[in-house]
Design a protein around this motif. Structure first.
Motif, PDB file in Angstrom:
ATOM      1  N   THR A   1       0.821  -1.220   0.000  1.00 60.18           N
ATOM      2  CA  THR A   1       0.000   0.000   0.000  1.00 60.18           C
ATOM      3  C   THR A   1       0.852   1.266   0.000  1.00 60.18           C
ATOM      4  O   THR A   1       0.420   2.299  -0.499  1.00 60.18           O
ATOM      5  CB  THR A   1      -0.937   0.009   1.227  1.00 60.18           C
ATOM      6  N   ASP A   2       2.056   1.193   0.532  1.00 59.73           N
ATOM      7  CA  ASP A   2       2.923   2.377   0.510  1.00 59.73           C
ATOM      8  C   ASP A   2       3.300   2.757  -0.920  1.00 59.73           C
ATOM      9  O   ASP A   2       3.410   3.928  -1.265  1.00 59.73           O
ATOM     10  CB  ASP A   2       4.223   2.120   1.292  1.00 59.73           C
ATOM     11  N   MET A   3       3.504   1.742  -1.748  1.00 61.52           N
ATOM     12  CA  MET A   3       4.027   1.989  -3.087  1.00 61.52           C
ATOM     13  C   MET A   3       2.943   1.981  -4.166  1.00 61.52           C
ATOM     14  O   MET A   3       3.225   2.251  -5.324  1.00 61.52           O
ATOM     15  CB  MET A   3       5.076   0.925  -3.452  1.00 61.52           C
ATOM     16  N   ASP A   4       1.700   1.628  -3.813  1.00 60.87           N
ATOM     17  CA  ASP A   4       0.628   1.514  -4.811  1.00 60.87           C
ATOM     18  C   ASP A   4       0.954   0.492  -5.896  1.00 60.87           C
ATOM     19  O   ASP A   4       0.657   0.699  -7.078  1.00 60.87           O
ATOM     20  CB  ASP A   4       0.332   2.861  -5.474  1.00 60.87           C
ATOM     21  N   GLY A   5       1.579  -0.570  -5.540  1.00 59.66           N
ATOM     22  CA  GLY A   5       1.928  -1.598  -6.521  1.00 59.66           C
ATOM     23  C   GLY A   5       2.876  -2.593  -5.897  1.00 59.66           C
ATOM     24  O   GLY A   5       2.919  -2.737  -4.679  1.00 59.66           O
ATOM     25  N   VAL A   6       3.615  -3.259  -6.733  1.00 55.96           N
ATOM     26  CA  VAL A   6       4.584  -4.245  -6.252  1.00 55.96           C
ATOM     27  C   VAL A   6       5.966  -3.840  -6.735  1.00 55.96           C
ATOM     28  O   VAL A   6       6.160  -3.487  -7.904  1.00 55.96           O
ATOM     29  CB  VAL A   6       4.214  -5.651  -6.774  1.00 55.96           C
ATOM     30  N   LEU A   7       6.923  -3.897  -5.834  1.00 54.66           N
ATOM     31  CA  LEU A   7       8.282  -3.522  -6.165  1.00 54.66           C
ATOM     32  C   LEU A   7       9.062  -4.786  -6.537  1.00 54.66           C
ATOM     33  O   LEU A   7       9.153  -5.724  -5.755  1.00 54.66           O
ATOM     34  CB  LEU A   7       8.922  -2.849  -4.948  1.00 54.66           C
ATOM     35  N   ALA A   8       9.586  -4.779  -7.754  1.00 49.83           N
ATOM     36  CA  ALA A   8      10.425  -5.893  -8.199  1.00 49.83           C
ATOM     37  C   ALA A   8      11.871  -5.435  -8.212  1.00 49.83           C
ATOM     38  O   ALA A   8      12.161  -4.255  -8.426  1.00 49.83           O
ATOM     39  CB  ALA A   8      10.019  -6.334  -9.597  1.00 49.83           C
ATOM     40  N   GLU A   9      12.771  -6.377  -7.969  1.00 53.56           N
ATOM     41  CA  GLU A   9      14.192  -6.034  -8.061  1.00 53.56           C
ATOM     42  C   GLU A   9      14.863  -6.929  -9.097  1.00 53.56           C
ATOM     43  O   GLU A   9      14.427  -8.059  -9.344  1.00 53.56           O
ATOM     44  CB  GLU A   9      14.881  -6.117  -6.694  1.00 53.56           C
ATOM     45  N   PHE A  10      15.920  -6.391  -9.686  1.00 51.87           N
ATOM     46  CA  PHE A  10      16.578  -7.053 -10.811  1.00 51.87           C
ATOM     47  C   PHE A  10      18.074  -7.185 -10.526  1.00 51.87           C
ATOM     48  O   PHE A  10      18.732  -6.215 -10.147  1.00 51.87           O
ATOM     49  CB  PHE A  10      16.352  -6.259 -12.099  1.00 51.87           C
ATOM     50  N   HIS A  11      18.566  -8.406 -10.722  1.00 53.54           N
ATOM     51  CA  HIS A  11      19.968  -8.731 -10.455  1.00 53.54           C
ATOM     52  C   HIS A  11      20.564  -9.297 -11.752  1.00 53.54           C
ATOM     53  O   HIS A  11      19.974 -10.203 -12.353  1.00 53.54           O
ATOM     54  CB  HIS A  11      20.071  -9.788  -9.360  1.00 53.54           C
TER      55      HIS A  11
ATOM     56  N   GLU B   1      14.835 -11.820 -11.497  1.00 51.29           N
ATOM     57  CA  GLU B   1      13.847 -10.879 -10.989  1.00 51.29           C
ATOM     58  C   GLU B   1      13.168 -11.517  -9.786  1.00 51.29           C
ATOM     59  O   GLU B   1      12.834 -12.697  -9.803  1.00 51.29           O
ATOM     60  CB  GLU B   1      12.807 -10.591 -12.079  1.00 51.29           C
ATOM     61  N   ARG B   2      12.950 -10.722  -8.762  1.00 46.50           N
ATOM     62  CA  ARG B   2      12.211 -11.225  -7.601  1.00 46.50           C
ATOM     63  C   ARG B   2      11.513 -10.052  -6.925  1.00 46.50           C
ATOM     64  O   ARG B   2      11.855  -8.883  -7.140  1.00 46.50           O
ATOM     65  CB  ARG B   2      13.147 -11.951  -6.627  1.00 46.50           C
ATOM     66  N   LEU B   3      10.552 -10.372  -6.084  1.00 48.67           N
ATOM     67  CA  LEU B   3       9.900  -9.327  -5.318  1.00 48.67           C
ATOM     68  C   LEU B   3      10.903  -8.710  -4.370  1.00 48.67           C
ATOM     69  O   LEU B   3      11.729  -9.410  -3.774  1.00 48.67           O
ATOM     70  CB  LEU B   3       8.726  -9.910  -4.521  1.00 48.67           C
ATOM     71  N   SER B   4      10.813  -7.405  -4.234  1.00 48.17           N
ATOM     72  CA  SER B   4      11.780  -6.708  -3.390  1.00 48.17           C
ATOM     73  C   SER B   4      11.561  -7.063  -1.923  1.00 48.17           C
ATOM     74  O   SER B   4      10.431  -7.203  -1.466  1.00 48.17           O
ATOM     75  CB  SER B   4      11.666  -5.200  -3.586  1.00 48.17           C
ATOM     76  N   ARG B   5      12.669  -7.183  -1.212  1.00 48.74           N
ATOM     77  CA  ARG B   5      12.610  -7.487   0.210  1.00 48.74           C
ATOM     78  C   ARG B   5      12.692  -6.215   1.044  1.00 48.74           C
ATOM     79  O   ARG B   5      12.690  -6.288   2.259  1.00 48.74           O
ATOM     80  CB  ARG B   5      13.764  -8.417   0.595  1.00 48.74           C
ATOM     81  N   SER B   6      12.840  -5.057   0.392  1.00 52.44           N
ATOM     82  CA  SER B   6      13.012  -3.817   1.167  1.00 52.44           C
ATOM     83  C   SER B   6      11.876  -2.863   0.915  1.00 52.44           C
ATOM     84  O   SER B   6      11.135  -2.958  -0.047  1.00 52.44           O
ATOM     85  CB  SER B   6      14.319  -3.153   0.770  1.00 52.44           C
TER      86      SER B   6
END
Lengths: 66, 195
Positions: free
Chosen positions: A41-51, A61-66
């Motif tokens: 709810t803070d981000m209005d979506g889902v944060l993905a991270e890329f390595h 790619e995975r869901l962000s842990r932070s």
């Protein structure tokens, strides 16, 4: 996003490439607003991270842990 | 970056995506020309990707219809050239459908856009319309474009380029793209987002 793909972590906290085992570089986060905003709810979506793996160019790619 | 260091780098891989499946497309001549010019740069590998050849179901969308070989090609790529004809000021629907099948494969990679038109504006409007799409896909656009105006007069029936000014124009476009590809590859591999 392949939710079944897992990457191990090196002692210094970097992800290890699921393809070749080399240490990956975490270089990007991106917001996906097409999904249910209630998931973050803070981000209005889902944060993905890329390595990216410097050795074989694989991108994880995975869901962000932070 | 010094020249000796660059000589030891892995080659950049920069595929050229031909963005229309239509019969009689002049954009194919453009894509072949650009790929040929790109292949002339030392340390660069390229490949022409024709959206017509990709097995792309239209009953689904996005990563649900991802083609494994196209995904692998995009993963390997350091940058892209997209050749897009202007159809009613927009881009071909199939091109958008194809691009939407990947995401992680594009993040922090450079893209150069070539607009193709029958009129005199060189596809500038299709390029403008593609910019926000590129941004959302995680690609990094360069500030040079390839503009191919009156394309039906630019190439002979055999695809031979008739206007000698284009190699010089495209050289500048490609040099910028290669620079951006090299810098972004260094960033993807070495610069963490959280440091």
């Amino acid at each position: 996003m392949d939710e079944h793909e897992q990457a191990k972590t090196s002692p210094d906290g970097r992800l290890l490439c699921p393809r070749c085992g080399g240490p990956m570089n975490f270089h990007a986060q991106k917001l996906d607003r097409s999904v249910d905003p209630a998931t973050d709810t803070d981000m209005d979506g889902v944060l993905a991270e890329f390595h990216t793996c410097p050795a074989c160019k694989y991108v994880h790619e995975r869901l962000s842990r932070s | 970056m010094s020249a000796p260091a660059r000589q030891s780098e892995k080659p950049l891989f920069i595929p050229v995506i031909l963005g229309t499946p239509r019969q009689g497309r002049y954009s194919e001549h453009v894509a072949r020309f650009v790929a040929g010019e790109l292949a002339g740069f030392a340390g660069v590998e390229t490949q022409l990707v024709d959206v017509r050849d990709l097995p792309m179901p239209v009953t689904g969308a996005g990563e649900d219809v991802k083609d494994p070989s196209f995904s692998e090609l995009c993963m390997r790529a350091d940058a892209f050239v997209i050749v897009a004809p202007e159809y009613n000021h927009g881009y071909p629907g199939l091109l958008k459908h194809v691009l939407d099948t990947n995401l992680k494969e594009y993040i922090h990679k450079a893209v150069g856009l070539c607009g193709v038109s029958a009129g005199g504006f060189g596809g500038t409007r299709v390029i403008q319309n593609m910019l926000p799409v590129m941004r959302e896909l995680g690609l990094v656009t360069i500030f040079w474009d390839g503009n191919f105006s009156s394309v039906q007069k630019l190439f002979g029936p055999d695809g031979a380029l008739l206007d000698p000014s284009y190699p010089r124009r495209i050289e500048r476009f490609l040099r910028e793209l290669i620079w951006m590809a090299r810098v972004l590859r260094y960033g993807r591999e070495n610069v963490p987002v959280e440091s």
